[in-house]
Design a protein around this motif. Structure first.
Motif, PDB file in Angstrom:
ATOM      1  N   SER A 233      65.047  72.641 -71.038  1.00  0.00           N
ATOM      2  CA  SER A 233      64.025  71.980 -71.858  1.00  0.00           C
ATOM      3  C   SER A 233      64.391  70.522 -72.095  1.00  0.00           C
ATOM      4  O   SER A 233      63.534  69.628 -72.035  1.00  0.00           O
ATOM      5  CB  SER A 233      63.873  72.707 -73.196  1.00  0.00           C
ATOM      6  N   ALA A 234      65.669  70.265 -72.377  1.00  0.00           N
ATOM      7  CA  ALA A 234      66.121  68.890 -72.604  1.00  0.00           C
ATOM      8  C   ALA A 234      65.925  68.037 -71.360  1.00  0.00           C
ATOM      9  O   ALA A 234      65.526  66.864 -71.452  1.00  0.00           O
ATOM     10  CB  ALA A 234      67.588  68.900 -73.016  1.00  0.00           C
ATOM     11  N   ARG A 235      66.192  68.606 -70.200  1.00  0.00           N
ATOM     12  CA  ARG A 235      66.007  67.860 -68.952  1.00  0.00           C
ATOM     13  C   ARG A 235      64.537  67.473 -68.769  1.00  0.00           C
ATOM     14  O   ARG A 235      64.233  66.348 -68.340  1.00  0.00           O
ATOM     15  CB  ARG A 235      66.485  68.694 -67.767  1.00  0.00           C
ATOM     16  N   ARG A 236      63.638  68.375 -69.109  1.00  0.00           N
ATOM     17  CA  ARG A 236      62.213  68.053 -68.992  1.00  0.00           C
ATOM     18  C   ARG A 236      61.815  66.942 -69.960  1.00  0.00           C
ATOM     19  O   ARG A 236      61.036  66.045 -69.610  1.00  0.00           O
ATOM     20  CB  ARG A 236      61.379  69.313 -69.240  1.00  0.00           C
ATOM     21  N   VAL A 237      62.356  66.988 -71.177  1.00  0.00           N
ATOM     22  CA  VAL A 237      62.064  65.930 -72.149  1.00  0.00           C
ATOM     23  C   VAL A 237      62.579  64.594 -71.627  1.00  0.00           C
ATOM     24  O   VAL A 237      61.887  63.560 -71.705  1.00  0.00           O
ATOM     25  CB  VAL A 237      62.696  66.252 -73.517  1.00  0.00           C
ATOM     26  N   PHE A 238      63.788  64.601 -71.067  1.00  0.00           N
ATOM     27  CA  PHE A 238      64.364  63.359 -70.545  1.00  0.00           C
ATOM     28  C   PHE A 238      63.513  62.806 -69.413  1.00  0.00           C
ATOM     29  O   PHE A 238      63.213  61.600 -69.370  1.00  0.00           O
ATOM     30  CB  PHE A 238      65.787  63.606 -70.048  1.00  0.00           C
ATOM     31  N   ARG A 239      63.117  63.655 -68.490  1.00  0.00           N
ATOM     32  CA  ARG A 239      62.369  63.169 -67.334  1.00  0.00           C
ATOM     33  C   ARG A 239      60.975  62.690 -67.709  1.00  0.00           C
ATOM     34  O   ARG A 239      60.417  61.823 -67.038  1.00  0.00           O
ATOM     35  CB  ARG A 239      62.317  64.261 -66.269  1.00  0.00           C
ATOM     36  N   GLU A 240      60.436  63.211 -68.785  1.00  0.00           N
ATOM     37  CA  GLU A 240      59.115  62.766 -69.221  1.00  0.00           C
ATOM     38  C   GLU A 240      59.183  61.447 -69.971  1.00  0.00           C
ATOM     39  O   GLU A 240      58.321  60.583 -69.797  1.00  0.00           O
ATOM     40  CB  GLU A 240      58.469  63.829 -70.106  1.00  0.00           C
ATOM     41  N   HIS A 241      60.209  61.247 -70.798  1.00  0.00           N
ATOM     42  CA  HIS A 241      60.245  60.087 -71.690  1.00  0.00           C
ATOM     43  C   HIS A 241      61.288  59.034 -71.303  1.00  0.00           C
ATOM     44  O   HIS A 241      61.155  57.883 -71.728  1.00  0.00           O
ATOM     45  CB  HIS A 241      60.520  60.545 -73.120  1.00  0.00           C
ATOM     46  N   CYS A 242      62.305  59.397 -70.534  1.00  0.00           N
ATOM     47  CA  CYS A 242      63.427  58.482 -70.325  1.00  0.00           C
ATOM     48  C   CYS A 242      63.668  58.111 -68.865  1.00  0.00           C
ATOM     49  O   CYS A 242      64.283  57.081 -68.585  1.00  0.00           O
ATOM     50  CB  CYS A 242      64.717  59.096 -70.886  1.00  0.00           C
ATOM     51  N   ALA A 243      63.221  58.972 -67.942  1.00  0.00           N
ATOM     52  CA  ALA A 243      63.555  58.777 -66.538  1.00  0.00           C
ATOM     53  C   ALA A 243      62.951  57.518 -65.940  1.00  0.00           C
ATOM     54  O   ALA A 243      63.482  56.969 -64.970  1.00  0.00           O
ATOM     55  CB  ALA A 243      63.119  59.998 -65.726  1.00  0.00           C
ATOM     56  N   ALA A 244      61.848  57.027 -66.489  1.00  0.00           N
ATOM     57  CA  ALA A 244      61.218  55.825 -65.948  1.00  0.00           C
ATOM     58  C   ALA A 244      62.193  54.649 -65.938  1.00  0.00           C
ATOM     59  O   ALA A 244      62.142  53.805 -65.037  1.00  0.00           O
ATOM     60  CB  ALA A 244      59.970  55.467 -66.758  1.00  0.00           C
ATOM     61  N   CYS A 245      63.081  54.583 -66.914  1.00  0.00           N
ATOM     62  CA  CYS A 245      64.067  53.497 -66.983  1.00  0.00           C
ATOM     63  C   CYS A 245      65.434  53.945 -66.462  1.00  0.00           C
ATOM     64  O   CYS A 245      66.054  53.261 -65.636  1.00  0.00           O
ATOM     65  CB  CYS A 245      64.213  52.995 -68.415  1.00  0.00           C
ATOM     66  N   HIS A 246      65.907  55.078 -66.936  1.00  0.00           N
ATOM     67  CA  HIS A 246      67.284  55.498 -66.639  1.00  0.00           C
ATOM     68  C   HIS A 246      67.406  56.349 -65.385  1.00  0.00           C
ATOM     69  O   HIS A 246      68.528  56.725 -65.012  1.00  0.00           O
ATOM     70  CB  HIS A 246      67.856  56.268 -67.832  1.00  0.00           C
ATOM     71  N   GLY A 247      66.299  56.647 -64.708  1.00  0.00           N
ATOM     72  CA  GLY A 247      66.348  57.461 -63.496  1.00  0.00           C
ATOM     73  C   GLY A 247      66.270  58.948 -63.808  1.00  0.00           C
ATOM     74  O   GLY A 247      66.603  59.393 -64.902  1.00  0.00           O
ATOM     75  N   ARG A 248      65.823  59.737 -62.831  1.00  0.00           N
ATOM     76  CA  ARG A 248      65.621  61.171 -63.046  1.00  0.00           C
ATOM     77  C   ARG A 248      66.902  61.885 -63.446  1.00  0.00           C
ATOM     78  O   ARG A 248      66.874  62.856 -64.194  1.00  0.00           O
ATOM     79  CB  ARG A 248      65.055  61.812 -61.771  1.00  0.00           C
ATOM     80  N   ASP A 249      68.043  61.407 -62.928  1.00  0.00           N
ATOM     81  CA  ASP A 249      69.316  62.062 -63.219  1.00  0.00           C
ATOM     82  C   ASP A 249      70.168  61.269 -64.196  1.00  0.00           C
ATOM     83  O   ASP A 249      71.374  61.485 -64.301  1.00  0.00           O
ATOM     84  CB  ASP A 249      70.091  62.292 -61.910  1.00  0.00           C
ATOM     85  N   ALA A 250      69.562  60.322 -64.900  1.00  0.00           N
ATOM     86  CA  ALA A 250      70.216  59.529 -65.956  1.00  0.00           C
ATOM     87  C   ALA A 250      71.334  58.647 -65.430  1.00  0.00           C
ATOM     88  O   ALA A 250      72.219  58.254 -66.187  1.00  0.00           O
ATOM     89  CB  ALA A 250      70.747  60.445 -67.062  1.00  0.00           C
ATOM     90  N   GLU A 251      71.296  58.301 -64.150  1.00  0.00           N
ATOM     91  CA  GLU A 251      72.359  57.486 -63.577  1.00  0.00           C
ATOM     92  C   GLU A 251      72.048  55.996 -63.614  1.00  0.00           C
ATOM     93  O   GLU A 251      72.770  55.190 -63.044  1.00  0.00           O
ATOM     94  CB  GLU A 251      72.612  57.934 -62.137  1.00  0.00           C
ATOM     95  N   GLY A 252      70.984  55.608 -64.310  1.00  0.00           N
ATOM     96  CA  GLY A 252      70.628  54.196 -64.420  1.00  0.00           C
ATOM     97  C   GLY A 252      70.005  53.676 -63.142  1.00  0.00           C
ATOM     98  O   GLY A 252      70.018  54.340 -62.103  1.00  0.00           O
ATOM     99  N   GLN A 253      69.483  52.452 -63.205  1.00  0.00           N
ATOM    100  CA  GLN A 253      68.876  51.857 -62.015  1.00  0.00           C
ATOM    101  C   GLN A 253      68.632  50.373 -62.226  1.00  0.00           C
ATOM    102  O   GLN A 253      68.591  49.880 -63.343  1.00  0.00           O
ATOM    103  CB  GLN A 253      67.561  52.554 -61.665  1.00  0.00           C
ATOM    104  N   ALA A 254      68.496  49.693 -61.100  1.00  0.00           N
ATOM    105  CA  ALA A 254      68.081  48.283 -61.051  1.00  0.00           C
ATOM    106  C   ALA A 254      69.064  47.333 -61.720  1.00  0.00           C
ATOM    107  O   ALA A 254      68.711  46.192 -61.997  1.00  0.00           O
ATOM    108  CB  ALA A 254      66.697  48.108 -61.667  1.00  0.00           C
TER     109      ALA A 254
END
Length: 280
Positions: free
Chosen positions: A118-139
């Protein structure tokens, strides 16, 4: 008023078209090119009944539901009330599970695969746009959240504060104060603190004068100020000389938006648990 007028006007037009005076009178049509005449057949009656049914449906709908000014309709339905009822049903159905999440310790949540999913789904919906799908950061702009390096502190309370209230980081530019040569000297010193390149005495003096107030005399950083550790080779905007010169000379501005009004307490706790387990 506009709705009633429109319905009345449409009803008058349809009735006058089919049943009004002259509706069945037909003038003789002129003839072109010997056989070409203008059609004079009226619209079929099933059109009339279709339009009449639509008008009746519209009137009944407007009587039952909102649509006539401030009238709430006989059913007093509203989208807001519908959402409130859905929220109430949701709370009733999941109240026990939500309470269990809020009461559980973080190690217990780490071991709960359903909670982590459930937490992974929340992250991918609200946070992945900036931090990436796997939370590894980007750009080279949005930080990696899978390591143990947290600019504003890695304790659960500090991470929760970052999510709920957001963060605003400002790194001032020092080119006007120290000049291009001074920027190069500070860059060399910062790299040397991380074990890259040789030490720079002039840069060390400038660092103590302009940078130590936030980053500390040894460059270890200060989580309370959001000043990162400069000795770990994890530089937010890149570790190359050009990127460091830009950070020191021009400065940087970063913002983590607040999610306190978008996420509830359960979602925030799940996110903190997911980000603090061994391999999110």
């Amino acid at each position: 008023m506009l709705t009633v007028s429109s319905l009345g006007g449409l009803a008058w037009f349809v009735l006058s078209l089919y049943f009004g005076k002259g509706a069945s009178d037909h003038e003789e049509s002129p003839v072109w090119d010997e056989t070409l005449t203008e059609g004079e057949h009226p619209a079929p009656m099933w059109w009339f009944w279709t339009i009449l049914a639509a008008l009746v449906f519209s009137v009944i709908y407007l009587m039952l539901y909102p649509g006539l000014g401030s009238s709430a309709g006989l059913l007093e339905w509203s989208q807001g009330h519908d959402i409130e009822r859905s929220q109430a049903r949701y709370e009733e159905h999941f109240a026990g599970r939500r309470s269990a999440v809020l009461d559980a310790s973080f190690p217990a949540l780490h071991a709960d695969e359903q909670a982590m999913a459930s937490a992974r789904r929340v992250f991918r919906e609200h946070c992945a746009a900036c931090h990436g799908r796997d939370a590894e950061g980007q750009a080279s702009v949005f930080p990696n959240l899978t390591d143990a390096i947290w600019q504003w502190g890695g304790e659960t309370a500090q991470i929760e504060q970052s999510i709920v209230a957001g963060r605003v980081a400002v790194m001032p530019g020092w080119a006007d104060a120290v000049g291009d040569t001074g920027v190069d000297q500070i860059t060399a010193h910062v790299q040397s603190m991380a074990g890259i390149g040789a030490a720079n005495a002039q840069g060390a003096e400038l660092f103590l004068m302009y940078c130590a107030a936030c980053h500390g005399p040894e460059g270890k950083g200060n989580a309370l100020l959001g000043a990162p550790d400069l000795t770990d080779r994890v530089w937010h905007y890149g570790s190359g000389s050009a990127e460091l010169r830009h950070s020191i000379g021009v400065g940087r501005q970063g913002e983590m938006p607040a999610f306190g009004e978008r996420l509830d307490a359960v979602q925030v706790r799940l996110l903190v648990a997911w980000l603090t387990r061994a391999n999110p």
